[in-house]
Design a protein around this motif. Structure first.
Motif, PDB file in Angstrom:
ATOM      1  N   TYR A   1       0.882  -1.211   0.042  1.00  0.00           N
ATOM      2  CA  TYR A   1      -0.222   0.561  -0.202  1.00  0.00           C
ATOM      3  C   TYR A   1       0.757   1.293  -0.124  1.00  0.00           C
ATOM      4  CZ  TYR A   1      -4.321  -2.574   0.931  1.00  0.00           C
ATOM      5  OH  TYR A   1      -6.000  -3.765   0.333  1.00  0.00           O
ATOM      6  N   VAL A   2       0.769   2.900  -0.753  1.00  0.00           N
ATOM      7  CA  VAL A   2       1.304   2.955  -0.957  1.00  0.00           C
ATOM      8  C   VAL A   2       0.279   4.768  -1.036  1.00  0.00           C
ATOM      9  CG1 VAL A   2       3.706   2.807  -2.381  1.00  0.00           C
ATOM     10  CG2 VAL A   2       1.164   3.405  -3.778  1.00  0.00           C
ATOM     11  N   PRO A   3       0.730   5.717  -0.590  1.00  0.00           N
ATOM     12  CA  PRO A   3      -0.124   6.926  -0.424  1.00  0.00           C
ATOM     13  C   PRO A   3      -0.902   7.279  -1.498  1.00  0.00           C
ATOM     14  CG  PRO A   3       1.751   7.756   0.878  1.00  0.00           C
ATOM     15  CD  PRO A   3       2.389   5.664  -0.218  1.00  0.00           C
ATOM     16  N   THR A   4       0.074   7.102  -2.948  1.00  0.00           N
ATOM     17  CA  THR A   4      -0.277   8.119  -3.625  1.00  0.00           C
ATOM     18  C   THR A   4      -0.225   7.004  -5.162  1.00  0.00           C
ATOM     19  OG1 THR A   4       2.131   8.760  -4.476  1.00  0.00           O
ATOM     20  CG2 THR A   4       0.662  10.650  -2.969  1.00  0.00           C
ATOM     21  N   ARG A   5      -1.199   7.546  -5.873  1.00  0.00           N
ATOM     22  CA  ARG A   5      -1.366   6.662  -7.216  1.00  0.00           C
ATOM     23  C   ARG A   5       0.422   6.871  -8.462  1.00  0.00           C
ATOM     24  NH1 ARG A   5      -6.841  10.517  -8.709  1.00  0.00           N
ATOM     25  NH2 ARG A   5      -7.825   9.177  -6.946  1.00  0.00           N
ATOM     26  N   LYS A   6       0.627   7.853  -7.554  1.00  0.00           N
ATOM     27  CA  LYS A   6       1.391   7.651  -8.685  1.00  0.00           C
ATOM     28  C   LYS A   6       3.344   6.773  -8.522  1.00  0.00           C
ATOM     29  CE  LYS A   6       5.676  11.317  -9.366  1.00  0.00           C
ATOM     30  NZ  LYS A   6       6.268  12.700  -9.108  1.00  0.00           N
ATOM     31  N   GLU A   7       2.557   6.443  -6.965  1.00  0.00           N
ATOM     32  CA  GLU A   7       3.689   5.848  -6.406  1.00  0.00           C
ATOM     33  C   GLU A   7       3.294   4.323  -6.990  1.00  0.00           C
ATOM     34  OE1 GLU A   7       4.820   6.862  -2.222  1.00  0.00           O
ATOM     35  OE2 GLU A   7       6.436   5.766  -2.742  1.00  0.00           O
ATOM     36  N   THR A   8       2.157   3.608  -6.971  1.00  0.00           N
ATOM     37  CA  THR A   8       1.728   2.681  -6.909  1.00  0.00           C
ATOM     38  C   THR A   8       2.656   2.738  -8.504  1.00  0.00           C
ATOM     39  OG1 THR A   8      -0.354   3.304  -8.979  1.00  0.00           O
ATOM     40  CG2 THR A   8      -0.034   3.198  -6.778  1.00  0.00           C
ATOM     41  N   LEU A   9       2.550   3.066  -9.642  1.00  0.00           N
ATOM     42  CA  LEU A   9       2.979   3.246 -10.980  1.00  0.00           C
ATOM     43  C   LEU A   9       4.736   2.867 -10.761  1.00  0.00           C
ATOM     44  CD1 LEU A   9       0.732   5.515 -12.309  1.00  0.00           C
ATOM     45  CD2 LEU A   9       0.785   3.184 -13.255  1.00  0.00           C
ATOM     46  N   SER A  10       5.420   4.068 -10.089  1.00  0.00           N
ATOM     47  CA  SER A  10       6.846   3.703  -9.598  1.00  0.00           C
ATOM     48  C   SER A  10       7.234   2.782  -9.066  1.00  0.00           C
ATOM     49  CB  SER A  10       7.345   5.702  -9.749  1.00  0.00           C
ATOM     50  OG  SER A  10       6.226   5.253  -8.069  1.00  0.00           O
ATOM     51  N   VAL A  11       6.073   2.495  -8.095  1.00  0.00           N
ATOM     52  CA  VAL A  11       6.939   1.065  -7.529  1.00  0.00           C
ATOM     53  C   VAL A  11       6.301   0.113  -8.213  1.00  0.00           C
ATOM     54  CG1 VAL A  11       6.603  -0.464  -5.097  1.00  0.00           C
ATOM     55  CG2 VAL A  11       6.625   1.876  -5.544  1.00  0.00           C
ATOM     56  N   ALA A  12       5.347  -0.815  -8.684  1.00  0.00           N
ATOM     57  CA  ALA A  12       5.793  -1.992  -9.930  1.00  0.00           C
ATOM     58  C   ALA A  12       6.831  -1.234 -11.023  1.00  0.00           C
ATOM     59  CB  ALA A  12       4.108  -0.805 -10.285  1.00  0.00           C
ATOM     60  N   LYS A  13       6.543  -0.708 -11.026  1.00  0.00           N
ATOM     61  CA  LYS A  13       7.447  -0.301 -12.672  1.00  0.00           C
ATOM     62  C   LYS A  13       9.104  -0.913 -11.695  1.00  0.00           C
ATOM     63  CE  LYS A  13       8.457   3.157 -15.804  1.00  0.00           C
ATOM     64  NZ  LYS A  13       8.279   4.457 -16.259  1.00  0.00           N
ATOM     65  N   PHE A  14       9.106  -0.173 -10.642  1.00  0.00           N
ATOM     66  CA  PHE A  14      10.327  -0.548 -10.586  1.00  0.00           C
ATOM     67  C   PHE A  14      10.658  -2.092  -9.928  1.00  0.00           C
ATOM     68  CE2 PHE A  14      13.204  -1.609  -6.394  1.00  0.00           C
ATOM     69  CZ  PHE A  14      14.439  -1.055  -7.372  1.00  0.00           C
ATOM     70  N   LEU A  15       9.911  -2.868  -9.508  1.00  0.00           N
ATOM     71  CA  LEU A  15       9.558  -3.781  -9.049  1.00  0.00           C
ATOM     72  C   LEU A  15      10.104  -5.554 -10.248  1.00  0.00           C
ATOM     73  CD1 LEU A  15       7.451  -4.036  -5.517  1.00  0.00           C
ATOM     74  CD2 LEU A  15       9.349  -4.526  -6.196  1.00  0.00           C
ATOM     75  N   SER A  16       8.836  -4.769 -11.194  1.00  0.00           N
ATOM     76  CA  SER A  16       9.235  -5.522 -12.439  1.00  0.00           C
ATOM     77  C   SER A  16       9.860  -5.662 -12.876  1.00  0.00           C
ATOM     78  CB  SER A  16       7.921  -4.711 -13.482  1.00  0.00           C
ATOM     79  OG  SER A  16       6.582  -4.886 -13.053  1.00  0.00           O
ATOM     80  N   ARG A  17      10.464  -4.388 -13.010  1.00  0.00           N
ATOM     81  CA  ARG A  17      12.799  -4.607 -13.967  1.00  0.00           C
ATOM     82  C   ARG A  17      13.077  -5.509 -12.600  1.00  0.00           C
ATOM     83  NH1 ARG A  17      13.710   1.345 -12.759  1.00  0.00           N
ATOM     84  NH2 ARG A  17      11.951   2.580 -14.652  1.00  0.00           N
TER      85      ARG A  17
END
Ligand SMILES: Nc1ncnc2c1ncn2[C@@H]1O[C@H](COP(=O)(O)OP(=O)(O)OP(=O)(O)O)[C@@H](O)[C@H]1O
Ligand SMILES: [Mg+2]
Length: 872
Positions: free
Chosen positions: A517-533
């Motif tokens: 769980y992250v506080p912002t929508r932006k972070e959902t994308l950036s963390v998911a993108k990071f992990l996918s890499r």
């Protein structure tokens, strides 16, 4: 048999077995193919639009045919005891099956579905039975036996949990009730069973369409007729059918139930309504974490379905509110707001989830920064790369080129990551292979779903209209024994429970999905993108993403394809996946209620699961996410955030204990044996008598001075209005500056440390915040009476367990001047001293003046700047 490999015939047989009509089944399979789940969904969504007279064909006891409805006329409202009495001895004289008192064995009755099924109702079930004269003839065990049969047959469970039994007993006694039970403990059964037991309708008020949708699906699989109404229902005839008594359980959102009051009153007269259940009842309370104004208007139910208003009723139709997260204040507010009767039964079961391992990890960095450090363990778990060196190298390389601002290096994490080895191969192609389709498509559609595409926004609520974003898992597995046991408050064997927990502790954390769980929508994308890499099959989830994407995420999450879902709170209520192993809050949750509900999605199978608040940034006090709030709500929201902050800062008390006690419950176990504090133990306590005395004296002397300043400003500026803002209050930061100036030994002490101490003093009641506004961290301290007494008790030591921020600042001592730039910090004596020393030694250089950039005359701002410069 595996559902996936079923032939068309087998699917047809299953669906008929569930009680669906053959014609509907045929139509569904034609439309969606031989998939059981899809077919059920198709039928329940009302996609079968046949011209046949559905109402006329229904002979189910759960359904009410139009003709039989007419014939039935006004019916006597029978108690459940009477139903059971009736159910024992068949009387062949009745013609009607939809009368509540014409009860047939539940096994037969339950086969009746939303669409009616001739096959499901043998002629012999049209039975009427003379009732027992004396209600006392009936033992309590009668209904319990009946319920047990239903449980076994339809839900695959052997026993009711004690709290479920209590809730049903209250309903049988026609009482209103408030059921408080942990997340995933089985609250739904409390309102589903009444429909099955009586053949009357149960109306369930639920905040989300996806939640209603999933529950209907699940019930259909258990052979129970149910529907949901409202904006999410595409088949408009469902509402009419529901009001004609076709469905046993009707799910509605508050707006819809308020619109349908008249129709529901008619339904109460014809088929009968057994119960109004208000699921996720905390939404009623403005003191709760998820207040929905429409829920408050549900107070109308009590009046509209009472004997006073409906003369045909023998007793008020009971209300049952259910929630997993309600403090004592919220409970009172629910009872009051719903106008529940004075003798309402409150059923409170243990909030304790014995298989959840709570922890908090802190850092001094921003939550956005340092994904590399923060998630390396998680990546290691999912990529099964024991040696993390190459991954780490790749990570650093990737981060250098990362377009988003996600890789600021951590400066001083409290818990350093393990040392990194440099062996094993880890290639980017590996990570691509591991990526789910969703992630792949997300990254390929970077432009569309890029971090920049969305502003740094937050999802504050789960939207009611989260239309057909399905969630929930219906494996029919019962929750583990340990969860059942957690409800049995009687015969509570502390010793054996502790041992059991220790055994659990020894068992490894099994594999399973994670929700971050992250506080912002932006972070959902950036963390998911990071992990996918790095090969973790992860996907982002927030309310603004396309519905098709969200549906896909749900599906892949429930099918165990995704390893990690990075979400805002939009991925919330109704997530009933059994094997979620980790819930990570990356950043501060907004309240302990929200935290416990979100954390409660882990370990529903009863096995060990991790719930961590990860790398909560200690240098920044958490802030409220933007939302529309009244002044009162803002104050309350700050209070809740502050409680959450304190939970994270504590270092000496078991985390499960803190959580359970927060909800007003005694934690009999004393320790959970699993959380970071229970396993590591508290830090060494320090005698801080001297520091406490100095701080208290500074507070007292400052407050003493201020008292004289209060009056004159008032009258001059705004007569009669209090003007605290003009009074110089004892700001904690300023007080600490004064302490540093006046006490040489504290000259380089950290603000963070003093803030921690102030919080400890506030928690113990020695100081209070003198500001009207709510703050997460005490800002304007004032002494209390016991604080003054404390100062007088000169010789007594004052032992304190350092809080997380105190520990962090002790661990990372640094000269105070290190964070000062030229022009800043001259007020600080230590900075002044160091600078003057360097100047004397000649090592100090004035920082270079910044080169003036020519203003851009094309922009309004540029022209303004040019104008100002010209004036100078
Ligand atoms: N008596 C029981 N015995 C065993 N398992 C049960 C029993 N009652 C319910 N369960 C199981 O508990 C799980 C959770 O049930 P349910 O969704 O009703 O929980 P809940 O309390 O409503 O959770 P939430 O707070 O998330 O809404 C389900 O998988 C259900 O099958
Ligand atoms: Mg529930």
């Amino acid at each position: 048999m595996e559902r996936g490999k079923m032939t068309s015939d087998q699917v047809v047989a299953e669906l008929i077995g569930m009680g669906f009509e053959f014609d509907d089944v045929k139509e569904a399979i034609k439309a969606v193919g031989p998939s059981l789940d899809d077919a059920v969904e198709f039928i329940l969504n009302g996609c079968c639009r046949k011209s046949r007279n559905v109402l006329g064909s229904s002979t189910s006891s759960l359904g009410g045919s139009t003709s039989s409805k007419k014939s039935a006329g006004k019916m006597r409202q029978l108690s459940i005891i009477e139903h059971l009495q009736c159910g024992r001895k068949p009387n062949k004289s009745s013609k009607f099956t939809n009368e509540p008192h014409l009860v047939m064995p539940s096994s037969v009755r339950l086969l009746g579905t939303a669409l009616g099924s001739k096959e499901s109702l043998p002629e012999t079930s049209n039975a009427i039975i003379p009732c027992y004269k004396d209600e006392d003839d009936i033992g309590r065990s009668d209904w319990e036996m009946e319920v047990k049969n239903i449980l076994n047959k339809h839900f695959g469970h052997s026993f009711l949990k004690p709290f479920q039994k209590e809730a049903l007993a209250a309903w049988i006694a026609h009482k209103d009730s408030l059921v408080l039970a942990a997340t995933g403990s089985g609250k739904s059964l409390c309102f589903q069973i009444p429909a099955l037991l009586t053949g009357k309708v149960v109306v369930v008020i639920s905040p989300l369409i996806s939640l209603m949708h999933d529950q209907c699906l699940m019930l259909a699989k258990h052979g129970v007729s149910a529907c949901f109404l409202g904006s999410g229902q595409i088949d408009k005839s469902v509402e009419e059918k529901a009001m004609n008594g076709i469905y046993g359980i009707i799910y509605v959102c508050p707006e819809t139930v308020l619109r349908l009051i008249g129709s529901l009153q008619r339904l109460a007269e014809s088929r009968g309504i057994a119960l109004f259940a208000i699921d996720e009842g905390h939404c009623v309370s403005k003191w709760g974490h998820d207040f929905r104004p429409d829920y408050r208007r549900l107070s109308i139910l009590r009046e509209s379905f009472s004997t006073e208003n409906l003369k045909f009723l023998k007793f008020d139709i009971p209300l049952m509110a259910l929630t997993a997260t309600a403090t004592i204040r919220v409970r009172d507010d629910i009872l009051k707001s719903l106008c529940m009767s004075m003798d309402s039964k409150i059923i409170v079961t243990s909030f304790f989830r014995p298989n959840l391992c709570f922890s908090v990890k802190h850092s001094r960095t921003s939550s956005l920064s340092s994904y590399e450090k923060d998630f390396h363990e998680l990546i290691e778990i999912y990529t099964r790369k024991k040696k993390f060196g190459k991954a780490h190298q790749l990570m650093s390389k990737n981060l250098e080129h990362a377009p988003d601002n996600t890789s600021r290096t951590a400066t001083c994490d409290m818990f350093e990551p393990d040392t990194i080895d440099d062996d094993d191969a880890f290639s980017e192609s590996d990570s691509e292979v591991g990526m789910s389709n969703e992630c792949r498509s997300a990254s390929s559609k970077d432009k569309k779903l890029s971090v920049e595409y969305l502003e740094d926004e937050c999802d504050v609520f789960q939207d009611t209209d989260d239309l057909d974003v399905s969630c929930g898992e219906f494996s029919g597995q019962s929750t583990a024994k340990i969860l059942n046991e957690s409800d049995s408050t009687d015969a509570y064997d502390l010793q054996s429970r502790s041992e059991e927990r220790l055994k659990l502790q020894l068992g490894p954390l099994e594999e399973g999905p994670t929700i971050i769980y992250v506080p912002t929508r932006k972070e959902t994308l950036s963390v998911a993108k990071f992990l996918s890499r790095f090969g973790v099959k992860s996907a982002a989830y927030n309310a603004k993403l396309p519905k098709a994407h969200l549906r896909q995420v749900h599906k892949e999450f429930h099918d165990n394809i995704l390893q990690v879902v990075v979400a805002t709170i939009a991925f919330g209520m109704g997530i009933n996946k059994l094997n979620v192993r980790r819930i990570i809050h990356y950043g501060w949750p907004q309240s302990l209620e929200a935290y416990y509900q979100e954390a409660g999605r882990a370990g529903r199978d009863g096995k060990l699961a991790d719930c961590a608040v990860l790398y909560a940034n200690l240098t920044r006090i958490p802030t409220l996410l933007p939302s529309q709030r009244s002044e009162e709500q803002t104050k309350q929201a700050y209070k809740m955030l502050s409680d959450c902050f304190r939970y994270g800062m504590h270092t000496s008390s078991c985390r499960a204990k803190m959580l359970v006690e927060y909800f007003g419950q005694e934690f009999v176990q004393k320790k959970c044996f699993l959380c970071d504090i229970c396993t590591k133990g508290p830090p060494e306590a320090h005698n801080l008598k001297k520091e406490v005395t100095i701080l208290m004296q500074a507070i007292i002397s400052h407050n003493g001075q201020n008292r004289f300043q209060d009056v004159s400003y008032n009258d001059a500026i705004e007569p009669g209005v209090s003007c605290r803002r003009f009074v110089e209050k004892s700001n904690l930061k300023r007080l600490i500056s004064t302490i540093r100036e006046q006490h040489h030994e504290f000259i380089s002490s950290d603000l963070l440390w003093w803030q921690g101490l102030a919080r400890v003093l506030e928690d113990k009641g020695f100081i209070k915040d003198g500001d009207d506004k709510a703050h997460v961290q005490i800002k304007f301290p004032e002494p209390t009476e016991s604080g003054l007494q404390l100062l007088r008790s000169e010789n007594r030591p004052f032992y304190v367990y350092p809080e997380a921020d105190m520990m962090l600042s002790m661990r990372n001592r640094k000269p105070y001047s290190s964070f000062a730039e030229w022009g800043k910090g001259w007020a600080d004596p230590e900075i002044r001293r160091q600078r003057l020393k360097r100047k004397r030694e000649g090592s100090w250089k004035r920082p270079k003046e910044r080169k003036m950039v020519k203003p851009d005359m094309k922009t309004v701002r540029g022209r303004l700047v040019a104008k100002i410069l010209k004036r100078r």
